[in-house]
Scaffold this motif. Structure first.
Motif, short mmCIF file in Angstrom:
data_model
loop_
_atom_site.label_atom_id
_atom_site.label_comp_id
_atom_site.label_asym_id
_atom_site.label_seq_id
_atom_site.Cartn_x
_atom_site.Cartn_y
_atom_site.Cartn_z
N ALA A 188 0.84 -1.20 0.00
CA ALA A 188 0.00 0.00 0.00
C ALA A 188 0.88 1.25 0.00
O ALA A 188 1.91 1.31 0.66
CB ALA A 188 -0.92 0.00 1.22
N GLU A 189 0.47 2.24 -0.76
CA GLU A 189 1.23 3.49 -0.88
C GLU A 189 0.43 4.69 -0.39
O GLU A 189 0.79 5.84 -0.66
CB GLU A 189 1.65 3.70 -2.33
CG GLU A 189 2.60 2.64 -2.84
CD GLU A 189 3.06 2.92 -4.26
OE1 GLU A 189 2.80 4.03 -4.77
OE2 GLU A 189 3.67 2.03 -4.86
N ASP A 190 -0.62 4.45 0.38
CA ASP A 190 -1.46 5.54 0.85
C ASP A 190 -0.73 6.47 1.81
O ASP A 190 -0.91 7.68 1.78
CB ASP A 190 -2.71 4.98 1.55
CG ASP A 190 -3.62 4.25 0.57
OD1 ASP A 190 -3.52 4.52 -0.64
OD2 ASP A 190 -4.40 3.40 1.02
#
Length: 73
Positions: free
Chosen positions: A10-12
């Motif tokens: 995840a790159e949030d």
């Protein structure tokens, strides 16, 4: 295990980390600039105070002021 892999992929939160790092860099740069400027400003203030302390206001003479409304060139 799939949840851990999904979390790592995840790159949030990457944008938040970027903002924190950039903000910290700007604040650090601001503090460095203040340190450099304040040292020079302190020296300048001391120089001005020293020069002003050597001036005797009673020795200063003002130039003559003409009351002629149309002075000749």
């Amino acid at each position: 295990m799939p949840n851990v892999l999904a979390f790592l992929a995840a790159e949030d939160a990457a944008v938040t980390v970027d903002w924190v790092v950039l903000t910290a860099a700007l604040v650090g740069t601001g503090f460095a600039m203040i340190a450099v400027i304040s040292a020079g400003l302190n020296d300048l203030t001391n120089n001005v105070a020293e020069e002003l302390s050597m001036i005797d206001p009673s020795d200063f003479s003002f130039p003559e002021v003409s009351n002629d409304p149309d002075p000749a060139p």
